[in-house]
Design a protein around this motif. Structure first.
Motif, PDB file in Angstrom:
ATOM      1  N   ALA A  64       0.877  -1.263   0.048  1.00  0.00           N
ATOM      2  CA  ALA A  64      -0.241   0.117  -0.055  1.00  0.00           C
ATOM      3  C   ALA A  64       0.927   1.249  -0.042  1.00  0.00           C
ATOM      4  O   ALA A  64       1.889   1.272   0.490  1.00  0.00           O
ATOM      5  CB  ALA A  64      -0.815   0.070   1.222  1.00  0.00           C
ATOM      6  N   ALA A  65       0.300   2.212  -0.772  1.00  0.00           N
ATOM      7  CA  ALA A  65       1.142   3.645  -0.665  1.00  0.00           C
ATOM      8  C   ALA A  65       1.067   4.172   0.672  1.00  0.00           C
ATOM      9  O   ALA A  65       0.138   3.890   1.415  1.00  0.00           O
ATOM     10  CB  ALA A  65       0.408   4.684  -1.678  1.00  0.00           C
ATOM     11  N   PRO A  66       2.224   4.624   1.095  1.00  0.00           N
ATOM     12  CA  PRO A  66       2.600   5.311   2.351  1.00  0.00           C
ATOM     13  C   PRO A  66       1.203   6.441   2.537  1.00  0.00           C
ATOM     14  O   PRO A  66       1.411   7.029   1.533  1.00  0.00           O
ATOM     15  CB  PRO A  66       3.970   5.786   2.838  1.00  0.00           C
ATOM     16  CG  PRO A  66       4.379   6.053   1.196  1.00  0.00           C
ATOM     17  CD  PRO A  66       3.470   4.873   0.472  1.00  0.00           C
ATOM     18  N   ARG A  67       0.534   6.322   3.594  1.00  0.00           N
ATOM     19  CA  ARG A  67      -0.319   7.665   3.843  1.00  0.00           C
ATOM     20  C   ARG A  67       0.573   8.866   3.992  1.00  0.00           C
ATOM     21  O   ARG A  67       1.288   9.064   4.543  1.00  0.00           O
ATOM     22  CB  ARG A  67      -1.036   7.347   5.035  1.00  0.00           C
ATOM     23  CG  ARG A  67      -2.055   6.115   4.977  1.00  0.00           C
ATOM     24  CD  ARG A  67      -2.847   5.764   6.323  1.00  0.00           C
ATOM     25  NE  ARG A  67      -3.932   6.674   6.696  1.00  0.00           N
ATOM     26  CZ  ARG A  67      -5.270   6.605   5.901  1.00  0.00           C
ATOM     27  NH1 ARG A  67      -5.330   5.879   5.257  1.00  0.00           N
ATOM     28  NH2 ARG A  67      -6.110   7.618   6.189  1.00  0.00           N
ATOM     29  N   PRO A  68      -0.145   9.852   3.195  1.00  0.00           N
ATOM     30  CA  PRO A  68       0.481  11.156   3.256  1.00  0.00           C
ATOM     31  C   PRO A  68      -0.079  12.080   4.243  1.00  0.00           C
ATOM     32  O   PRO A  68      -0.850  11.764   5.033  1.00  0.00           O
ATOM     33  CB  PRO A  68      -0.268  11.765   1.898  1.00  0.00           C
ATOM     34  CG  PRO A  68      -1.422  11.259   1.697  1.00  0.00           C
ATOM     35  CD  PRO A  68      -1.351   9.783   2.407  1.00  0.00           C
ATOM     36  N   ALA A  69       0.737  12.916   4.629  1.00  0.00           N
ATOM     37  CA  ALA A  69       0.540  14.049   5.594  1.00  0.00           C
ATOM     38  C   ALA A  69      -0.913  14.852   5.281  1.00  0.00           C
ATOM     39  O   ALA A  69      -1.666  15.236   6.337  1.00  0.00           O
ATOM     40  CB  ALA A  69       1.753  15.109   5.907  1.00  0.00           C
ATOM     41  N   THR A  70      -0.961  14.966   4.138  1.00  0.00           N
ATOM     42  CA  THR A  70      -2.003  15.745   3.678  1.00  0.00           C
ATOM     43  C   THR A  70      -2.616  15.046   2.372  1.00  0.00           C
ATOM     44  O   THR A  70      -1.877  14.446   1.818  1.00  0.00           O
ATOM     45  CB  THR A  70      -1.478  17.130   2.990  1.00  0.00           C
ATOM     46  OG1 THR A  70      -0.716  17.144   1.971  1.00  0.00           O
ATOM     47  CG2 THR A  70      -1.213  18.086   4.183  1.00  0.00           C
ATOM     48  N   PHE A  71      -3.981  15.435   2.127  1.00  0.00           N
ATOM     49  CA  PHE A  71      -4.624  14.713   1.259  1.00  0.00           C
ATOM     50  C   PHE A  71      -5.072  15.923   0.204  1.00  0.00           C
ATOM     51  O   PHE A  71      -5.293  17.120   0.517  1.00  0.00           O
ATOM     52  CB  PHE A  71      -6.015  14.051   1.782  1.00  0.00           C
ATOM     53  CG  PHE A  71      -5.737  12.779   2.350  1.00  0.00           C
ATOM     54  CD1 PHE A  71      -5.273  13.063   3.814  1.00  0.00           C
ATOM     55  CD2 PHE A  71      -5.802  11.577   1.638  1.00  0.00           C
ATOM     56  CE1 PHE A  71      -5.066  11.708   4.281  1.00  0.00           C
ATOM     57  CE2 PHE A  71      -5.738  10.430   2.443  1.00  0.00           C
ATOM     58  CZ  PHE A  71      -5.133  10.543   3.686  1.00  0.00           C
ATOM     59  N   VAL A  72      -5.569  15.392  -1.282  1.00  0.00           N
ATOM     60  CA  VAL A  72      -5.956  16.642  -2.267  1.00  0.00           C
ATOM     61  C   VAL A  72      -7.554  16.475  -1.726  1.00  0.00           C
ATOM     62  O   VAL A  72      -7.998  15.353  -1.486  1.00  0.00           O
ATOM     63  CB  VAL A  72      -5.979  16.221  -3.661  1.00  0.00           C
ATOM     64  CG1 VAL A  72      -6.551  16.787  -4.718  1.00  0.00           C
ATOM     65  CG2 VAL A  72      -4.226  15.969  -3.885  1.00  0.00           C
ATOM     66  N   SER A  73      -8.335  17.647  -1.963  1.00  0.00           N
ATOM     67  CA  SER A  73      -9.798  17.411  -1.768  1.00  0.00           C
ATOM     68  C   SER A  73     -10.209  17.474  -3.106  1.00  0.00           C
ATOM     69  O   SER A  73      -9.518  17.671  -4.115  1.00  0.00           O
ATOM     70  CB  SER A  73     -10.321  18.751  -0.985  1.00  0.00           C
ATOM     71  OG  SER A  73      -9.778  20.074  -1.877  1.00  0.00           O
ATOM     72  N   ILE A  74     -11.359  17.152  -3.236  1.00  0.00           N
ATOM     73  CA  ILE A  74     -12.361  17.109  -4.621  1.00  0.00           C
ATOM     74  C   ILE A  74     -12.336  18.613  -5.424  1.00  0.00           C
ATOM     75  O   ILE A  74     -12.537  18.160  -6.569  1.00  0.00           O
ATOM     76  CB  ILE A  74     -13.747  16.578  -4.304  1.00  0.00           C
ATOM     77  CG1 ILE A  74     -14.263  15.819  -5.335  1.00  0.00           C
ATOM     78  CG2 ILE A  74     -14.470  17.673  -3.904  1.00  0.00           C
ATOM     79  CD1 ILE A  74     -13.732  14.657  -5.710  1.00  0.00           C
ATOM     80  N   ASP A  75     -12.186  19.624  -4.906  1.00  0.00           N
ATOM     81  CA  ASP A  75     -12.087  20.947  -5.483  1.00  0.00           C
ATOM     82  C   ASP A  75     -10.879  20.995  -6.202  1.00  0.00           C
ATOM     83  O   ASP A  75     -10.686  21.613  -6.953  1.00  0.00           O
ATOM     84  CB  ASP A  75     -12.407  22.065  -4.654  1.00  0.00           C
ATOM     85  CG  ASP A  75     -11.381  22.300  -3.440  1.00  0.00           C
ATOM     86  OD1 ASP A  75     -10.616  21.386  -3.111  1.00  0.00           O
ATOM     87  OD2 ASP A  75     -11.317  23.407  -2.822  1.00  0.00           O
ATOM     88  N   LYS A  76      -9.813  20.227  -6.213  1.00  0.00           N
ATOM     89  CA  LYS A  76      -8.720  20.264  -6.852  1.00  0.00           C
ATOM     90  C   LYS A  76      -8.669  19.511  -8.171  1.00  0.00           C
ATOM     91  O   LYS A  76      -7.652  19.159  -8.657  1.00  0.00           O
ATOM     92  CB  LYS A  76      -7.523  19.704  -5.925  1.00  0.00           C
ATOM     93  CG  LYS A  76      -7.091  20.454  -4.561  1.00  0.00           C
ATOM     94  CD  LYS A  76      -6.837  22.009  -4.788  1.00  0.00           C
ATOM     95  CE  LYS A  76      -6.638  22.484  -3.649  1.00  0.00           C
ATOM     96  NZ  LYS A  76      -6.699  24.039  -3.551  1.00  0.00           N
ATOM     97  N   SER A  77      -9.763  18.894  -8.411  1.00  0.00           N
ATOM     98  CA  SER A  77     -10.074  18.252  -9.757  1.00  0.00           C
ATOM     99  C   SER A  77      -9.720  19.371 -10.980  1.00  0.00           C
ATOM    100  O   SER A  77      -9.805  20.643 -10.909  1.00  0.00           O
ATOM    101  CB  SER A  77     -11.340  17.880  -9.925  1.00  0.00           C
ATOM    102  OG  SER A  77     -11.711  17.454 -11.154  1.00  0.00           O
ATOM    103  N   ILE A  78      -8.786  18.742 -11.925  1.00  0.00           N
ATOM    104  CA  ILE A  78      -8.532  19.608 -13.080  1.00  0.00           C
ATOM    105  C   ILE A  78      -9.427  19.475 -14.187  1.00  0.00           C
ATOM    106  O   ILE A  78      -9.751  18.197 -14.387  1.00  0.00           O
ATOM    107  CB  ILE A  78      -6.957  19.431 -13.441  1.00  0.00           C
ATOM    108  CG1 ILE A  78      -7.111  17.851 -13.853  1.00  0.00           C
ATOM    109  CG2 ILE A  78      -5.952  19.547 -12.331  1.00  0.00           C
ATOM    110  CD1 ILE A  78      -5.638  17.473 -14.612  1.00  0.00           C
ATOM    111  N   PRO A  79      -9.446  20.389 -15.285  1.00  0.00           N
ATOM    112  CA  PRO A  79     -10.299  20.218 -16.239  1.00  0.00           C
ATOM    113  C   PRO A  79      -9.506  19.220 -17.212  1.00  0.00           C
ATOM    114  O   PRO A  79      -8.283  19.313 -17.391  1.00  0.00           O
ATOM    115  CB  PRO A  79     -10.349  21.761 -17.041  1.00  0.00           C
ATOM    116  CG  PRO A  79      -9.420  22.382 -16.331  1.00  0.00           C
ATOM    117  CD  PRO A  79      -8.947  21.896 -15.250  1.00  0.00           C
TER     118      PRO A  79
END
Length: 183
Positions: A64-79
């Motif tokens: 499993a990928a190591p859990r990050p300290a921060t996550f991306v939120s859904i509003d960071k979706s790109i066009p």
């Protein structure tokens, strides 16, 4: 008869059953035949139809990928401007919400076979993957009216690229597009 049994033992196991039945019939017929008539048995394995080649998608191997300290939120979706779909995706069943989107590289080209993982588990053979257009979709249970909304952790990984982690609390079907940068 002994030479027929020796030939039977040398056959492929799948052909033995048919050959054994043929030898049994010959043995019964040999009793009724005159000594001058010698029955001859020839058994050949039944050819199997060729297997149709399946398109195999390689699953990234690892933990499993190591859990990050921060996550991306859904509003960071790109066009994203995806190529046209060769086939349509099935619609989600009632009671399910869909998270879907596209995964692309730095130049906006789709990345095929990116593993889409729910939770802190490794990518497996049965984990959803992006298709040739970089498209993925995951259906999750919709929250009921008296249900506490749950936060989900998703991550998108493929060897040679940075892993993107998404934490979201769905309130309906959602789109999330991301760039996986090269490492």
């Amino acid at each position: 008869m002994n030479s027929l049994l020796a030939q039977l033992r040398a056959l492929d196991p799948r052909a033995r059953i048919g050959a054994a039945a043929a030898i049994g019939l010959l043995a019964v017929g040999a009793v009724a035949c005159s000594p001058a008539a010698t029955p001859v048995a020839s058994a050949s394995p039944t050819p199997e139809p060729p297997a149709t080649p399946a398109r195999v998608r390689i699953t990234p191997v690892g933990t499993a990928a190591p859990r990050p300290a921060t996550f991306v939120s859904i509003d960071k979706s790109i066009p994203v401007s995806p190529p046209p779909a060769p086939r349509s995706s099935p619609t989600p069943e009632p009671g399910l919400w869909r998270l879907e989107g596209y995964i692309v590289d730095d130049s906006g080209k789709p990345i095929e076979n990116v593993c889409v993982v729910i939770g802190p588990v490794p990518c497996t053979q049965y984990s959803p993957k992006t298709d040739e257009r970089g498209h993925y979709f995951v259906d999750i249970a919709a929250a009921g009216t008296n249900t506490v909304l749950l936060a989900y952790d998703f991550y998108f990984e493929i060897p040679g690229r940075q892993t993107v982690w998404l934490r979201m609390t769905p309130q309906g079907s959602t789109t999330f597009n991301a760039v996986l940068k090269g490492t």
